[in-house]
Each structure stands twice: as structure tokens, then as C-alpha cells.
Design a protein around this motif. Structure first.
Motif, PDB file in Angstrom:
ATOM      1  N   UNK A   1       0.825  -1.206   0.000  1.00 33.56           N
ATOM      2  CA  UNK A   1       0.000   0.000   0.000  1.00 33.56           C
ATOM      3  C   UNK A   1       0.863   1.262   0.000  1.00 33.56           C
ATOM      4  N   UNK A   2       0.201   2.382  -0.282  1.00 36.80           N
ATOM      5  CA  UNK A   2       0.869   3.680  -0.246  1.00 36.80           C
ATOM      6  C   UNK A   2       0.269   4.507   0.889  1.00 36.80           C
ATOM      7  N   UNK A   3       1.098   4.974   1.787  1.00 32.47           N
ATOM      8  CA  UNK A   3       0.618   5.837   2.868  1.00 32.47           C
ATOM      9  C   UNK A   3       1.206   7.231   2.670  1.00 32.47           C
ATOM     10  N   UNK A   4       0.322   8.208   2.585  1.00 31.09           N
ATOM     11  CA  UNK A   4       0.765   9.567   2.298  1.00 31.09           C
ATOM     12  C   UNK A   4       0.492  10.445   3.518  1.00 31.09           C
ATOM     13  N   UNK A   5       1.540  10.978   4.096  1.00 31.20           N
ATOM     14  CA  UNK A   5       1.374  11.842   5.260  1.00 31.20           C
ATOM     15  C   UNK A   5       1.371  13.300   4.813  1.00 31.20           C
ATOM     16  N   UNK A   6       0.235  13.972   4.985  1.00 29.51           N
ATOM     17  CA  UNK A   6       0.125  15.395   4.686  1.00 29.51           C
ATOM     18  C   UNK A   6       0.462  16.129   5.986  1.00 29.51           C
ATOM     19  N   UNK A   7       1.708  16.528   6.126  1.00 26.95           N
ATOM     20  CA  UNK A   7       2.403  16.852   7.369  1.00 26.95           C
ATOM     21  C   UNK A   7       2.645  15.537   8.134  1.00 26.95           C
ATOM     22  N   UNK A   8       3.593  15.583   9.076  1.00 28.33           N
ATOM     23  CA  UNK A   8       4.104  14.303   9.571  1.00 28.33           C
ATOM     24  C   UNK A   8       4.762  14.438  10.927  1.00 28.33           C
ATOM     25  N   UNK A   9       5.569  13.439  11.275  1.00 28.36           N
ATOM     26  CA  UNK A   9       6.354  13.444  12.523  1.00 28.36           C
ATOM     27  C   UNK A   9       7.335  14.616  12.569  1.00 28.36           C
ATOM     28  N   UNK A  10       7.594  15.236  11.433  1.00 31.07           N
ATOM     29  CA  UNK A  10       8.502  16.378  11.438  1.00 31.07           C
ATOM     30  C   UNK A  10       7.902  17.600  12.129  1.00 31.07           C
ATOM     31  N   UNK A  11       6.608  17.527  12.441  1.00 30.93           N
ATOM     32  CA  UNK A  11       5.998  18.586  13.234  1.00 30.93           C
ATOM     33  C   UNK A  11       6.779  18.834  14.525  1.00 30.93           C
ATOM     34  N   UNK A  12       7.356  17.737  15.073  1.00 34.57           N
ATOM     35  CA  UNK A  12       8.107  17.859  16.320  1.00 34.57           C
ATOM     36  C   UNK A  12       9.240  18.863  16.223  1.00 34.57           C
ATOM     37  N   UNK A  13       9.970  18.833  15.078  1.00 33.57           N
ATOM     38  CA  UNK A  13      11.142  19.708  14.939  1.00 33.57           C
ATOM     39  C   UNK A  13      10.810  20.968  14.134  1.00 33.57           C
ATOM     40  N   UNK A  14       9.533  21.135  13.756  1.00 33.06           N
ATOM     41  CA  UNK A  14       9.125  22.355  13.049  1.00 33.06           C
ATOM     42  C   UNK A  14       8.173  23.151  13.953  1.00 33.06           C
ATOM     43  N   UNK A  15       6.867  22.877  13.826  1.00 32.05           N
ATOM     44  CA  UNK A  15       5.910  23.706  14.565  1.00 32.05           C
ATOM     45  C   UNK A  15       6.101  23.589  16.082  1.00 32.05           C
ATOM     46  N   UNK A  16       6.323  22.368  16.592  1.00 34.21           N
ATOM     47  CA  UNK A  16       6.456  22.223  18.046  1.00 34.21           C
ATOM     48  C   UNK A  16       7.694  22.944  18.573  1.00 34.21           C
ATOM     49  N   UNK A  17       8.761  22.925  17.766  1.00 38.75           N
ATOM     50  CA  UNK A  17       9.967  23.661  18.158  1.00 38.75           C
ATOM     51  C   UNK A  17       9.718  25.168  18.124  1.00 38.75           C
ATOM     52  N   UNK A  18       9.198  25.631  16.983  1.00 45.61           N
ATOM     53  CA  UNK A  18       9.063  27.075  16.796  1.00 45.61           C
ATOM     54  C   UNK A  18       8.066  27.671  17.781  1.00 45.61           C
ATOM     55  N   UNK A  19       6.969  26.959  18.024  1.00 39.35           N
ATOM     56  CA  UNK A  19       5.924  27.483  18.901  1.00 39.35           C
ATOM     57  C   UNK A  19       6.190  27.193  20.376  1.00 39.35           C
ATOM     58  N   UNK A  20       7.279  26.453  20.666  1.00 38.63           N
ATOM     59  CA  UNK A  20       7.566  26.116  22.058  1.00 38.63           C
ATOM     60  C   UNK A  20       6.572  25.119  22.647  1.00 38.63           C
ATOM     61  N   UNK A  21       5.950  24.274  21.793  1.00 41.05           N
ATOM     62  CA  UNK A  21       5.019  23.264  22.305  1.00 41.05           C
ATOM     63  C   UNK A  21       5.738  22.116  22.993  1.00 41.05           C
ATOM     64  N   UNK A  22       7.025  21.993  22.748  1.00 38.13           N
ATOM     65  CA  UNK A  22       7.792  20.960  23.477  1.00 38.13           C
ATOM     66  C   UNK A  22       9.092  21.595  23.954  1.00 38.13           C
TER      67      UNK A  22
END
Lengths: 504, 504
Positions: free
Chosen positions: B365-386
Motif C-alpha cells: 500500500x501507499x501511505x501519504x502523510x500530509x504533514x508528519x512526525x517532522x511537526x516535532x522539529x518544526x511547529x512544536x519547536x518554533x511554537x515552544x510546544x515541546x
């Protein structure tokens, strides 16, 4: 991985001169704060030849207070160094608390180049990187800030840079034929470097990839990153200290284990303490084993096989006497007895394993530790001198340390000398009665005696977690001194014999 | 290592009955406190057959509130499971925050038995243990309490125990011929177990070795250890939470990076954004690549080769449109698009990688992630969510995750769709003007736009740390939608082709 370090980033002289004074002041201020902190900073410089590792370290040394920095670079191990496990020289040079250590051609150098030259497989490089991960993790767990800079140059930029260095008579000496050889292997080098970074860039020891083509850009980025990292770490450690203090008075008072558990037999209480050796038997066997040891040791010395002996045990269990019976069979120039008491000031400013690493001796020698690194999981645990986290992770750190000793071909024996509480009491009383033995008995001995149960639990866990096939514990029934001495001697001889066979 | 677990420790029925009520009450009280905590408890039972792993888990289930526990045991992987990387089933079953998970025949089962049966070498077992270490470390770093019990029996005790079980008609079913086979391999088993424990007993995931011969002793020790460990962890997490709160307002205000650094080109700003495809070229190439994808995908499906596609990029960069052009070439039953928005309540109660593991799909099968685990090092980093620690260690966790995907034979592509700030503004304005596109534009989009610089830095670091030979990033110049779509399609086709070749 390296795409982002081939962008042609540049800082002009005017731009750099404009920020330099402030950056320098800030760095000195950070260094001043660091001096009072309880951790060292360990900076690793890696990367492509000519990408400016040396110059950057030089600038740092120039800008900072040199009394609080150390710089080390490693090439082929010296005689002194190759006699010991490979990490000995890195442990030796670690900066103490409050200091900054800069490492060039560091622990990454050999695994990387061995891989580039095809001397080791990818799997073998990975194994060596795991050892590095354990090393850096142990330092970080102890509070160190580990910060790693990978200086990158594109293949084209490297060529340009080497040419430029060669053309200037002042810097031509920096370029050796080896550098050009490496340049030809650029693609291999960068491929291996990528794997190295991927396997060793950890949260507690992150690689920062720096574009190395422009010196002023490189300086700005390294100095700024360093300043921010140290500042953040100072804040983090302050906060951690407050947690540690809080955890010392836990919200929930720890309940003692129920009696049905504490009254169980332990690995110690199950020893047959009636073992004994009569005078004649003792003298005969002692002579036999000492003669054997003497012969074996001479062979070990010829072959460069070192021996490390660890003695732990209850107060008054007879460690000193046993050690003397052993050393009597050796040449005084070939062994060292290291009595481990409270750490010195210098030692307290380092990771707890540092003071044991430093004592590992040259090939063919015998190093005898009268008490040892096991203090971490015995006295420090029982007395609360370190946090629960610290002694719990120590089992793994110790296994890793001993594995390196054994892998380096050294023979390692660990002895726990056991006596019963009744026997200890008798010996204490005897000591207090005989004048020339009184110095041996301290108030601390009496205090330790009260914590017999807690120590017994700690010894049980220690044997569980650190008695391994490569480094087994020998438990010695020592109510009879004669029995204990002969058992220790025989065990050392057996281990030496096996070690010599392996080294053939 | 196991000497201390062969001492014949015993608790009588009377003794046990005397402490049971209180112990049970205390355990329930601890479980009640745990329910409100922000971490799960992960208990691993390992050990010799017949040493009481099952009975102990049963007793725990009986004594505790079953709404807050899960128990899992693993044998040979099912069809469903073998289609995914080996750790998929363990991730799936992890307890959520506040719960206790008990694992029998856990992630240790296969490496140990494969070694005992000689199917893997010591080095291969070590490699698999390292993966386990990464797994447990990631869970512990996220706050989980990982506690492991190794139930031991001597060879003699194991024989006795198996006989006893066999003789009782009520328990005879528990003893299979496999158990006796294992008994014959006892020495091999215990040797491999020792190495396993030595390599995986870490401060954050310690093995407790339990003498398993006497049921009531075993229960007492496990229940008591568990109660103490959870209590201590609750206190520690409370303290850690206070530190995290403190670190949010650092003593030293973080200074912004000097302008000479922030104005430098980034991996994104260095892309050639004039790339474009004209209408005719576009239509022709789009058709070509879609036909190619369609054929390749059918072959991949036949061969059971899965594909994982990751789409990241700026708001309005055209992820949705690109994904649609791609899925049009596939059969609707063969692919899944996973849009990643804020995590659900269920997902928030787990490790951040959990929600990505669960979506890995079956073979072919093909699994397509529209945004992904990289949220951790992008939005969560920039917004201080982690915390900083959390996103810094995420690079290693992500590399480990992706390595497992690739090792399982899946094809993995990662795309960053890049547009310039000017292009984004134009698209935002267009969206706000066209009624049927207005839903796409939110206040958050405008807010994110203000943090362009911080995101650009984060993307640079992400590419540095996670663009590896086995899982490279493809940066897509997406000011031209036509160019972007064809580049993505072609990259996916190339990767599929290479993946199919490898799977032969």
C-alpha cells in the motif's frame, strides 16, 4: 545532510569587526559564569580537512581566558597510550568542572578514517560509534555539556582551500600529502561522515553542521552557538539542582521493605562460612600459589598482559592482609596498590569513573584497587551521596568500563571479601584492644556496621548487575583469613593462566 | 549474574496472607495516583520458562483495577504484523498515560530465542538489543516508567517446576514439548540471557532479577518493587514538571542571533525558484509520470512493497494539489492520505511517534502523510510546544523510526514544498478573494507567516539532521505548481523503481 552547508555563506570583515567586541565580551561573561558551575563543557571539532577546525579552536583560545580551557588533539597513540584501552587518553584529558575542553581529531578520528580506508566494515564502525555514544552519554548524564561542530566544505571548496593554504608560505606547512590523499577520497569520506553523524547526533550531544568555507562566517556561527548553548545549560543545571534537592525530601516517605523480604537469605548469607584452612595446609597451599603467581606474572610481563584486581568487602574483612600476601609474590616495580578513599578535590571535579581510568597502568603491570568504582553502587548508594538515578545508571557505566579493560586484553578479577557480623564485631573489639591496631578502627566503621542490611541489599544488586561472564565476581568466605588468602591467590592465578592462553 | 537468584528464598502462606491486604491496598492507591499522572508504566516480564511470568501478571491483574491495565504477549507475528516493521506491534500496544502495560514474551523474546537457537550471531543479537535500547530510551525520555523483571530458576528448579506443573491436571496444559526443549538448552539460554541483561539494563530501564522458584516470594518482591518504583517516579515527574515550568522562563533572556547570521542564505533561499513548466510540457510530463507511477505501483502491490510519502512545506505551498495529482494515478483501495493536524486526545496520551506508527499500512500500500512526525522539529519547536531537549533528541528518534521503515523494505520519500514569502502572500490574497477557497485560509496561516525566519532555521536544521542516504529529503521549488507536481511524481517513481530492484 550536507546540502545546507554548501550555500556560500559569508561574513565580511566589516560585518565581523562590528560584532566581534560584543561577542567576545559575552563569551568571557559566559566563561565567568561557567567557572562557578558544577559541569565541564566538552567541545568536539570534526569535519573535512581545511574546513577550519584548528583556526576556530585557536580563535576560541585567543578570545577566552586560557586558564579555564584545555585543547587536545590526537594522532596515532603513543606507547603509553596503546598499553591501555583506547579511551584511556580521552578520559585522562577531560576538562574538570567549570572548564572548557576542546577536542580536535577526537574519539571520532580513528573510527572514521579506518572506515574511509576500508579497514573496518560499516558494522564495525557502528560498534565503535556505540562505544562513543556510551562515553558521551556517561559524561552528559553527569552534567557535562557536550557540543559537537562538524565543519563542512564541498569537494570544490576543499580543493580551493588546500590550494590557497599551499600558496601562502606562512600556511603551506599545514597542507601535507595526506591532505591531498584525503581529498581524493572525498566522496567516501563524506559518506562515512554522514553515517557517523546520524549515529551519534543525540539530544544530549548534538552535531552542529557548520559551513566551513568562509572563516568569519564559521567563527560567527561557532562562537554564537557556543555562547547560547552554555547559557542554556547553566540555566538547565540550576533548575536540575533544585529538583535534586527536592527529591531528597520526597513527598511520599519511603516505606521500609516488609520483613518477609528483608529477612530472606542473600547471596552473602548463603556462603558456607565454615570454610577454613589449617596451619600446615595453609602454609603449603600459600607457598604453592605464590610460586605459581610469581611464574605466571613474569610470563604476563613479558607478553605485556596487564592485570587489574578489585577488592571490596566489609570493614575488617582482611582486604589489606590478603593484598599483602599477593604482592609479596610480585616485584615491587611491577604492581601498584591504589587505596580508594574519599575523592580528592581534583577528582571530585570530574566524572566519578575518571579517577579509576587514570590509574590503569602500562602493559604487563598489576593494578590492585583496595576499594574501587563499586563505591558508587555501595557506599554512595547507601549513604545517599549520589541520586538514585546516578547509582542505577552506574551498573551500565561500570559494565562498559570493564568491557573496555577486558577487550584491551587485561586480566580482571573482582573479589568481595565476606565476613559475618559476629566475626566483624570480634575483629573490631580485637582492634580496639591492641594498641598498634587501633588506628585501623574508626567511628565510621561502627556507623557502617549499623547499616549492614542496606549494604547487604546493595551487594546483592551489585552481583546481579555486574557479575558477567567477562568480569565475574568472586565471593570469598573470609571468616577464615587463611582460606580467603588462598582462594584469592588461586583465583588470580587461574585467571592469569586463562588470560595468557587467550593472548597467544 | 544469576547467583543471587538461586538462594531458595521463600515466603510461607501465613506470612504472605499477613502482608497481602496492606500491599494490595497500597498498590491500588498507587494506581489511583498514577491515573492522574502524565506517564504510563511499562512492565516487561522476561525469564526462564516456568519461573512464574504469567502467574505474576495474572496476580497483578487480579489485584489492580483492570480498567487501567493492559496485558500483551507476543508469539509469531500475524500476517498483519509481518507486513510492518517488527516494532509496529509493540508501538500499537503501548499503554497510554496513566495506565499500566504488562508485556510478556515482549520485544526481548525473538532476539533471545533466535540467539539460543543459533539463528543469529552475538553481534546480530547486539544490534537488535540496540534497537530495543533506542525504543525504551525514547519512551523513558518521554516520561514513561519502564521496569523490567527477569524471573530466574536454576536448572534443577526449572525441571522440578515443569514436572510439578505437568503432574497437576489443572496446569498440565501449560507445559509443552517446547518447554522441555528449552530446558535442554538451559545453559545456552542463561548465557544469552546474561548478555541480554548486561546490554539492556540501563538507569532508565533497569532489569530486576527475581528468584522465581517460590511463588509467594516472587509475588512479594515484584509487587513491592513495583509499588516503590511507581511512587518514586510520581515524585520525580512532579519535580521535573516544576523544572520544565521554570525553564520556560529562563534566568537569562535569550538573545536573538546577530543579523550577520540570520541574513545568510538558507538551504531554502538557495533554491532556484524560477523553475517552471509550461502548459504543454506540463501536461505531457504529468501524463508520462502518472502512467509510470501506475505501472510501478501495480508491480509494487504484487510484490508487497509499501510506500511511505511525507509532505511538508509552507502553508499554501500546494501540498494538497500535489497529493491529488499523485493519488489520481492509484487505485483508491491501495492508498491512504493521513492529514496530520493537532493530535487527538487519544494521541496526546501517547509518545508523539505513536500516531505515526499506527498509520503504517499493510504490504503493497501507499501511505501519504500530509504533514508528519517532522511537526516535532518544526511547529512544536518554533511554537515552544515541546522542550528544547525534546525536539533536539527527536532527530535521533526520527532517524531510528525511518531506518526501521526502510529496513522493512518500504520505499520512503520526503518532500519539502518551498515557496517564497511573496508567492505565499499572493496565494493567501487569492484565497481570501475566491469564496470557495476561503476556508483554506485561517488566522493561524497569517501568524505562521510572521515566524518565517524561525521556520527557515528549523527547516535548515531538519535537513541537516535527517536528510540521510537511506531517507533523503527532496526540496521542491513550488512557486510553479506544475514544476512541483512533476518533480514530486518523478521522484516517487524513481524511488519506487529503485526499491523494486532491491526487493528482487
Amino acid at each position: 545532510m550536507f546540502e545546507a552547508a554548501e550555500l556560500g555563506r559569508k561574513v565580511t570583515r566589516e560585518e565581523f569587526d562590528a560584532i566581534a567586541p560584543q561577542l567576545r565580551t559575552e563569551l568571557l561573561e559566559v566563561q565567568r559564569r561557567l567557572r562557578e558551575a558544577d559541569f565541564p563543557v566538552i567541545i568536539v571539532f570534526g569535519g573535512v580537512d581545511g574546513a577550519g577546525k584548528n583556526e576556530t579552536a585557536n580563535l576560541l583560545n585567543e578570545w577566552m581566558d586560557p586558564r579555564w580551557t584545555v585543547t587536545r588533539a590526537y594522532s596515532r597513540p603513543s606507547d603509553e597510550e596503546s598499553d591501555r584501552p583506547p579511551f584511556w587518553r580521552f578520559w585522562r584529558d577531560l576538562p574538570s568542572k567549570g572548564k572548557i575542553g576542546m577536542f580536535l581529531s577526537s574519539w571520532y578520528h580513528a573510527p572514521l578514517l579506518d572506515r574511509v580506508h576500508g579497514q573496518i566494515s560499516v558494522a564495525e564502525m557502528d560498534e565503535r560509534l556505540i562505544r562513543i555514544n556510551h562515553f558521551e552519554k556517561a559524561l552528559a548524564d553527569d552534567g557535562a555539556l557536550v557540543i559537537k561542530f562538524w565543519m563542512h566544505l564541498s569537494k570544490k571548496a576543499q580543493k580551493k582551500r588546500l590550494k590557497k593554504l599551499e600558496d601562502d608560505p606562512l600556511t603551506a606547512w599545514q597542507v601535507t600529502p595526506v591532505d591531498w590523499e584525503h581529498w581524493k577520497m572525498y566522496d567516501k569520506f563524506v559518506g562515512a561522515a554522514e553515517r557517523l553523524i546520524m549515529q551519534t547526533s543525540k539530544g544530549h550531544a548534538l552535531w552542529h553542521i557548520v559551513e566551513g568555507a568562509d572563516a568569519r562566517y564559521r567563527y560567527s556561527v561557532v562562537l554564537n552557538t557556543l555562547k547560547d548553548a552554555i547559557t542554556a545549560h547553566l540555566d538547565r543545571r540550576d533548575a536540575m539542582k533544585r529538583v535534586a534537592a527536592e527529591l531528597k525530601k520526597p513527598k511520599t516517605a519511603k516505606k521500609p521493605a516488609p520483613e518477609i523480604l528483608t529477612k530472606q537469605p542473600s547471596i552473602l548469607s548463603s556462603l558456607d562460612m565454615t570454610q577454613n584452612l589449617d596451619g600446615d595446609d595453609y602454609n603449603r597451599q600459600l607457598q604453592e600459589q605464590r610460586a605459581r603467581l610469581s611464574t605466571l606474572h613474569r610470563r604476563a610481563k613479558d607478553k605485556g598482559v596487564s592485570t587489574v584486581l578489585v577488592f571490596e568487602g566489609w570493614d575488617a574483612a582482611g582486604k589489606g592482609g590478603t593484598i599483602r600476601r599477593l604482592t609479596n609474590a610480585l616485584n615491587a616495580r611491577d604492581y601498584q596498590v591504589i587505596p580508594i578513599a574519599a575523592p580528592t578535590e581534583e577528582e571530585r571535579a570530574q566524572h566519578y569513573l575518571w579517577r579509576f581510568w587514570r590509574h590503569l597502568s602500562r602493559a604487563g603491570r598489576v593494578t590492585i584497587f583496595d576499594r574501587s568504582w563499586y563505591g558508587r553502587v555501595l557506599v554512595e548508594r547507601v549513604e545517599g551521596f549520589c541520586t538514585d538515578d546516578a547509582w542505577q545508571r552506574a551498573y551500565g557505566e561500570i559494565n562498559d568500563f570493564e568491557e573496555q579493560i577486558v577487550e584491551a586484553g587485561h586480566v580482571l578479577c573482582k573479589f568481595w571479601l565476606h565476613i559475618t557480623p559476629e566475626e566483624q564485631l570480634a575483629r573490631f573489639n580485637q582492634r580496639s584492644e591492641i594498641e598498634y591496631k587501633q588506628w585501623k578502627l574508626t567511628d565510621e566503621d561502627w556507623r557502617n556496621r549499623e547499616k549492614w542490611g542496606a549494604y547487604e541489599t546493595a551487594v546483592n544488586h551489585m552481583v546481579e548487575q555486574t557479575s558477567t561472564q567477562i568480569a565475574p565476581w568472586t565471593l570469598v568466605e573470609a571468616n577464615s583469613k587463611t582460606w580467603a588468602r588462598v582462594k584469592v591467590l588461586r583465583t588470580v592465578c587461574d585467571a592469569l593462566e586463562a588470560g595468557l592462553k587467550k593472548s597467544k
